[in-house]
Enzyme design. Structure first.
Site, short mmCIF file in Angstrom:
data_model
loop_
_atom_site.label_atom_id
_atom_site.label_comp_id
_atom_site.label_asym_id
_atom_site.label_seq_id
_atom_site.Cartn_x
_atom_site.Cartn_y
_atom_site.Cartn_z
N CYS A 240 0.80 -1.23 0.00
CA CYS A 240 0.00 0.00 0.00
C CYS A 240 0.83 1.28 0.00
O CYS A 240 0.75 2.05 -0.95
CB CYS A 240 -0.93 -0.01 1.19
SG CYS A 240 -1.93 -1.50 1.23
C1 UGA Z 1 -1.44 0.48 5.49
C2 UGA Z 1 -2.30 1.43 6.36
O1 UGA Z 1 -1.78 1.44 7.70
C3 UGA Z 1 -3.76 0.97 6.38
O2 UGA Z 1 -4.55 1.90 7.11
C4 UGA Z 1 -4.27 0.89 4.94
O3 UGA Z 1 -5.61 0.40 4.87
C5 UGA Z 1 -3.38 -0.06 4.14
O4 UGA Z 1 -2.02 0.41 4.17
C6 UGA Z 1 -3.91 -0.10 2.72
O5 UGA Z 1 -3.86 0.94 2.05
O6 UGA Z 1 -4.49 -1.11 2.32
P1 UGA Z 1 -0.32 -1.92 5.86
O7 UGA Z 1 0.36 -1.70 4.55
O8 UGA Z 1 -0.98 -3.23 6.10
O9 UGA Z 1 -1.46 -0.80 6.10
O10 UGA Z 1 0.77 -1.75 6.99
P2 UGA Z 1 1.22 -0.70 8.10
O11 UGA Z 1 1.02 -1.30 9.43
O12 UGA Z 1 0.62 0.62 7.88
O13 UGA Z 1 2.79 -0.65 7.82
C7 UGA Z 1 3.32 -0.26 6.56
C8 UGA Z 1 4.81 -0.21 6.62
O14 UGA Z 1 5.24 0.88 7.42
C9 UGA Z 1 5.48 -1.45 7.20
O15 UGA Z 1 6.58 -1.80 6.39
C10 UGA Z 1 5.97 -1.00 8.56
O16 UGA Z 1 7.11 -1.69 9.00
C11 UGA Z 1 6.26 0.46 8.30
N1 UGA Z 1 6.21 1.28 9.53
C12 UGA Z 1 5.04 1.45 10.20
C13 UGA Z 1 7.38 1.88 10.00
O17 UGA Z 1 8.46 1.74 9.39
N2 UGA Z 1 7.31 2.65 11.13
C14 UGA Z 1 6.15 2.86 11.81
O18 UGA Z 1 6.17 3.57 12.82
C15 UGA Z 1 4.99 2.23 11.34
#
Ligand code: UGA
Length: 448
Positions: A276
């Site tokens: 995403c």
């Molecule tokens: C993300 C959004 O959080 C959801 O709200 C959205 O619905 C989804 O995309 C989508 O568009 O379908 P997701 O991709 O499942 O969800 O994962 P996240 O938990 O948001 O993490 C994304 C990335 O960011 C991961 O690689 C994670 O490691 C990274 N991240 C997250 C960080 O590096 N630091 C943080 O503080 C948080």
């Protein structure tokens, strides 16, 4: 009690399947559809086509109870048999970063064919992530042309973005922070809101009702903002690394306590991955450039994220010198914990960089090894446990913050590795515990 609407769902990726299972678990009749025979077969046996906590149990229950069925190549029929269709087909990236709307166009054609044959009013709700204007300028004309009917009077149209996260997809499906309803007309919006109200009863999340392009933009703005938070904290982490005594973890804690900033999505690390954020930031950039506006902030967010995985390779080189024939242990391959998804996972560019430097890479992940093998094949070795991965390694890099890595002790590294060098790419280890016993470096930590 009013008769419950029957629901059809097109596309059974994370969004489609969780939507389908969610409604079916609350006793709505749901027909899902796909063109993937393998996936349909699995789903009808109650087996999820991907790993997601708690999905297996709920999918099995909904299939066994008969509330959920998955049909193969029968999109038109699923629409004919139901009252509301959620279109959740994929919108993959094209090489220029814009999104490919082919699946949306094809599925919309099928929905249109069904509406042509249907006498009853049907609501179409787009759940796929689509750039502003898509529902109004692409979906609506296809539906009207194929069905020979008028949107707004003969059938309804909404755009309702989804915000679930992989790894907590079902939890998010049942407890979203908000519901966004972009509506073509009031009747369409009312129908969809009523469905959500009955689904979430008695505790309806806050609802924002708006027009179609605003709803489409809310989805992109949410993901772009979260990605911006991550690239911001990673930028601060890079500054911390150059600042004697500084540590990004405490900086993040210090700023996160400010209510205007908030503590979430301030974990510095190797950057964001997944299906995403990378895709949506690229799509927003491409969309925005097309409108004639250059989104410099988003371009910088993307650039920071591209360079971040290389930081771990640089730290590794700084400590070990030449990486040729050095054995590097990689802990974690998925783009984040609790998923086997490796799309845009930061592990891949990092490993490619290490291999380019001549290193020998062994990796371990609790669930993502099969998926990684499809990409990296035999270019690296795969271990069957974290400790096995560490054996005889010259350096270990933590790439994904799985719980089982958090419980490793300094001795697990010192006893098993050839050289006890640890790079914490996700800041999961307490510096005071690990630093005295190992050569310890971490993202956002100034190590002399
Ligand atoms: C993300 C959004 O959080 C959801 O709200 C959205 O619905 C989804 O995309 C989508 O568009 O379908 P997701 O991709 O499942 O969800 O994962 P996240 O938990 O948001 O993490 C994304 C990335 O960011 C991961 O690689 C994670 O490691 C990274 N991240 C997250 C960080 O590096 N630091 C943080 O503080 C948080």
């Amino acid at each position: 009690m009013a008769k419950r609407p029957r629901i059809s769902v097109m596309g059974i990726g994370y969004v489609g399947l969780c939507t389908a299972v969610g409604f079916a678990s609350k006793k709505y009749r749901v027909l899902a559809s796909t063109h993937d025979a393998e996936k349909a077969k699995k789903i009808n046996k109650g087996v999820p086509p991907f790993y997601e906590p708690n999905l297996q149990k709920l999918l099995k229950e909904t299939i066994e109870s008969g509330y959920l069925k998955c049909l193969l190549n029968q999109q038109e029929n699923t629409v004919l048999e139901t009252d509301i269709t959620f279109n959740a087909v994929g919108t993959p990236s094209k090489p220029d970063g814009s999104i490919d709307l082919q699946h949306i166009k094809n599925s919309t054609q099928e929905i249109g064919k069904a509406i042509l044959k249907k006498d009853a009013y049907h609501v179409v709700a787009v759940k796929s992530t689509v750039v502003p204007g898509t529902t109004q300028n692409i979906v609506k004309p296809i539906l009207e042309k194929v069905s020979k009917k008028q949107c707004g009077s003969d059938f309804g149209l909404c755009m309702t973005p989804e915000f679930l996260r992989e790894g907590s997809a079902l939890k998010d499906t049942f407890n979203p922070d908000r519901i966004i309803i972009g509506e073509h007309d009031k009747t369409s919006g009312d129908k969809l809101e009523n469905l959500y109200r009955s689904f979430y009863s008695p505790k309806m999340p806050p609802v924002v009702r708006t027009n179609l392009p605003t709803a489409e933009l809310i989805k992109y703005a949410s993901n772009a903002f979260l990605a911006t938070k991550i690239s911001f904290i990673n930028t601060m982490a890079n500054i911390c690394e150059k600042t004697p005594g500084a540590d990004i973890k405490t900086v993040a804690k210090g700023i996160g306590l400010d209510k205007r900033i908030g503590p979430l999505f301030l974990n510095a690390g190797l950057g964001y991955g997944g299906s995403c954020f990378p895709k949506d930031v690229k799509a927003m950039i491409a969309y925005s450039r097309n409108t004639g506006f250059r989104p410099e902030l988003l371009e910088a967010v993307e650039e920071v994220n591209e360079t971040q995985p290389r930081k771990a390779a640089e730290l590794c080189k700084r400590i070990l010198g030449d990486l040729k024939n050095k054995k590097i242990a990689i802990l974690g391959l998925s783009f984040k914990p609790h998923t086997d998804d490796i799309r845009e996972a930061r592990s891949i560019p990092l490993i490619n960089q290490l291999l380019k430097e001549g290193a020998l890479v062994t990796a371990y992940d609790p669930v993502a090894i099969p998926a990684t093998k499809t990409i990296l094949k035999t270019r690296i070795e795969y271990a069957s446990s974290a400790v096995e991965c560490l054996r005889n390694a010259d350096c270990c890099i933590v790439v994904t913050e799985w719980d089982e890595f958090k419980s490793l002790k300094p001795e697990d590294f010192t006893k098993n590795m050839r050289q006890p060098v640890l790079i914490d790419g996700r800041r999961i280890y307490a510096v005071e515990k690990f630093s005295p016993k190992l050569k310890f470096a971490a993202i956002g930590l100034n190590t002399p």
